[in-house]
Scaffold this active site. Structure first.
Site, PDB file in Angstrom:
ATOM      1  N   HIS A  37       0.638  -1.517   0.243  1.00 51.94           N
ATOM      2  CA  HIS A  37      -0.023   0.028   0.067  1.00 51.94           C
ATOM      3  C   HIS A  37       1.098   1.088  -0.292  1.00 51.94           C
ATOM      4  CE1 HIS A  37       1.337  -0.965   4.433  1.00 51.94           C
ATOM      5  NE2 HIS A  37       1.341   0.599   4.389  1.00 51.94           N
ATOM      6  N   HIS A 119       6.043   6.334  -0.190  1.00 54.35           N
ATOM      7  CA  HIS A 119       6.635   5.193  -0.252  1.00 54.35           C
ATOM      8  C   HIS A 119       5.580   3.868   0.263  1.00 54.35           C
ATOM      9  CE1 HIS A 119       6.098   5.621   3.830  1.00 54.35           C
ATOM     10  NE2 HIS A 119       6.266   4.092   3.586  1.00 54.35           N
TER      11      HIS A 119
END
Ligand code: 3AM
Length: 169
Positions: A37, A119
């Site tokens: 995710h 990220h």
């Protein structure tokens, strides 16, 4: 109580990223594909009433669909997380992440961190940075965001989407 965070799911980009990671030396313990995710806002422990208020706030949030290149590797030394992320990203992503963090803060949640560095963590317990080259060349196209619950199981942590909302201008 549940440990919560808002994130963008990866969907079709996830298997490509796993394949890319597993074909090269990559430090640390690999994150399973299902857990990939891009975090928008970490919230932490919340009770059910707080969770309902978070969902109501998320419902009112507006953001256009996002296109986020994943063209860099990186490493959080303290968290020992090795990741891929964008070298540049749309400002709408910053705006969305900030708004969701604020919703959490108004409810007494979050960890007070101000900086946002998008990220996708590909491994944990990484003792060193991943090699920068060859650079990744992926694009995350996001048309919704989700509230996730982090659940500890005997097989490791697992992230369960509790609710998702469309990204639309
Ligand atoms: O997978 P990433 O790196 O995006 O590191 C945790 C993970 O982020 C982060 O929340 C995401 C889902 O667990 N996280 C866990 N505890 C945290 C904390 N105390 C945290 N982020 C900030 N502060």
């Amino acid at each position: 109580m549940a440990k919560l965070f808002f994130a963008l799911p990866l969907h079709e980009t996830a298997p490509e990223l796993i394949d890319w990671r597993d074909r090269r030396p990559w430090p640390g313990l690999p994150v399973p594909e299902i857990n990939l995710h891009l975090t928008l806002a970490f919230l932490g422990e919340a009770d059910e009433a707080t969770q309902a208020r978070l969902m109501a706030a998320a419902e009112r949030q507006h953001c256009p669909p996002l296109r986020i290149p994943l063209d860099q590797t990186g490493w959080f030394h303290r968290a020992k997380a090795a990741w891929v992320g964008p070298s540049e990203w749309p400002n709408e992503l910053n705006v969305l992440a900030k708004a969701l963090r604020r919703h959490g803060e108004r409810l007494g949640l979050g960890n007070g961190e101000q900086g946002y560095r998008p990220h996708v963590t590909l491994s944990r317990k990484a003792g060193e940075a991943p090699a920068e080259l060859p650079a990744p060349d992926f694009v995350l196209t996001a048309d919704h965001f989700c509230l996730y619950r982090s659940v500890s199981t005997p097989d490791g942590v697992c992230y369960q989407p509790l609710a998702c909302w469309p990204l639309r201008a």
